[in-house]
Design a protein around this motif. Sequence first.
Motif, short mmCIF file in Angstrom:
data_model
loop_
_atom_site.label_atom_id
_atom_site.label_comp_id
_atom_site.label_asym_id
_atom_site.label_seq_id
_atom_site.Cartn_x
_atom_site.Cartn_y
_atom_site.Cartn_z
N ASP A 144 -1.37 10.90 3.07
CA ASP A 144 -2.38 10.24 2.24
C ASP A 144 -3.23 11.34 1.63
OD1 ASP A 144 -1.43 7.84 3.18
OD2 ASP A 144 -3.06 7.53 4.60
N ARG A 191 0.81 -1.20 0.00
CA ARG A 191 0.00 0.00 0.00
C ARG A 191 0.85 1.26 0.00
NH1 ARG A 191 -5.42 -0.04 2.47
NH2 ARG A 191 -4.78 1.94 3.33
N GLU A 212 -7.29 7.59 -4.33
CA GLU A 212 -6.39 7.97 -3.26
C GLU A 212 -4.93 7.68 -3.61
OE1 GLU A 212 -7.22 3.79 -0.90
OE2 GLU A 212 -7.43 5.68 0.17
N GLN A 238 -6.72 11.99 -0.75
CA GLN A 238 -7.92 11.38 -1.30
C GLN A 238 -8.69 12.40 -2.12
OE1 GLN A 238 -9.92 10.31 2.31
NE2 GLN A 238 -8.58 8.54 2.74
N GLU A 259 -1.57 6.94 -1.29
CA GLU A 259 -1.26 6.62 0.10
C GLU A 259 0.24 6.60 0.35
OE1 GLU A 259 -4.02 3.01 -0.04
OE2 GLU A 259 -4.15 3.70 2.05
N ARG A 309 -10.19 3.43 6.03
CA ARG A 309 -9.36 4.57 5.63
C ARG A 309 -9.47 5.69 6.63
NH1 ARG A 309 -10.56 1.80 1.29
NH2 ARG A 309 -9.04 1.78 -0.37
#
Length: 406
Positions: free
Chosen positions: A103, A22, A117, A105, A119, A403
């Motif tokens: 992060d 991720r 998004e 979004q 990350e 999230r």
Amino acid sequence: MPYASPPVERTSALPRLPVVERVRRTTALAAAAALALTGAAVWQLAGGAQKSPGAEAAQDDGYAVLPHTSVGTSPGGCGQGWTSGRSGLQVFDVTNRGISPADVQLVEPGTGAVLGEVEGLAPNRSRPLLVRLAAGSYAFRCLQSDTDAVSGPTVRVTGSGAGTPAVVPVTQQDLIPVALAYQKWVASQLPGLVSDVAALHGAVASGDLAGAKQRWLTAHLAYERLGAAYGAFGDVDDEINGPRHHDTGFHGVEYGLWHGGTTTGLESVAAKLLSDVQGLAASWPKVQLDPAVLGVRAHEIVENAIEFELSGRTDYGSGSNLATVGANLDGTTEVLTLLRPLLSSRVPMPQIDTAMAAARAQLTADGAVPLGALTQEQREKLNAAFGDLVEQLAPIAAVLDVRRTQ
């Protein structure tokens, strides 16, 4: 569910997807879901290597022909550089101008639903965010480490055409009741499993070869229906259902019954299997199932069925791979049933239901035969049905990922 490596224990309140690392991925969240559900690869939207600030980070990833907008994020300014826009497929080159990872979004301000998004974006680095926008209002939400979330200005997008479906993030509180319900379901299944394995042990101990074979299949399928819980079983899962490397567990008994053609010498193996299953049942009430695990298991059970069962790698003589796949589908069905209230507004469940039904129908059409007895046409149809099913299920893990929003 055999042989899959147990998930790494999570210490963060924000679960991590095992499918992709991720910290280095960019996901157009619901776009991935929508594309997967229409036959495209789920993770083709993953971002590429990080670029230096100001560079069009997506160009090396095949996005050069698309419209690009440079967007900056910092504690003092989120969404800098985006002031107007039009609908359609496009790339935002997101740059972290802060001093800590962030992060970022793209959201619908009214609902907080996420379209895409980036990350774990490091300071002074850029990464592409690929989305398809419909006419409407959007804003960037920036979550810098150790600071509160900051929302950028709302931008009105004009034009026509459908866009990436936005998904309202789930919370840990959403998932906890589902995890508790699944734990209770597993607890309700374990007494039957213990009884089935005890019957297997009794048949082996008495020298009843035909009865032992029948009871082995019943017990093994009962265990395989618990696929979503295997990560919580710990090392005992390998003892119970791992590969036959120490003549233990279900497959140690299977090899002896079908290849040896006798119960002689198997009583101790069956007794150890019974002891392990009894220990599992006794310890289960103390287990704390990770609430995030069911979203991953929704597709992972079928992935493992394809890798281990439909490949024939787990056949130690019984020829029961197709029956095992049916048990795996039972386990997947239980997971989907519990998750359905969360999924119904986030993914196209009718398409998933159709794919599940098609996979089940193909298994039924092939009958209770050894995998190797299928014709090429049957294998192709089976592979196609399960390939489509795992593709339909794949977005669930991303959609049910918890999230940060604040």
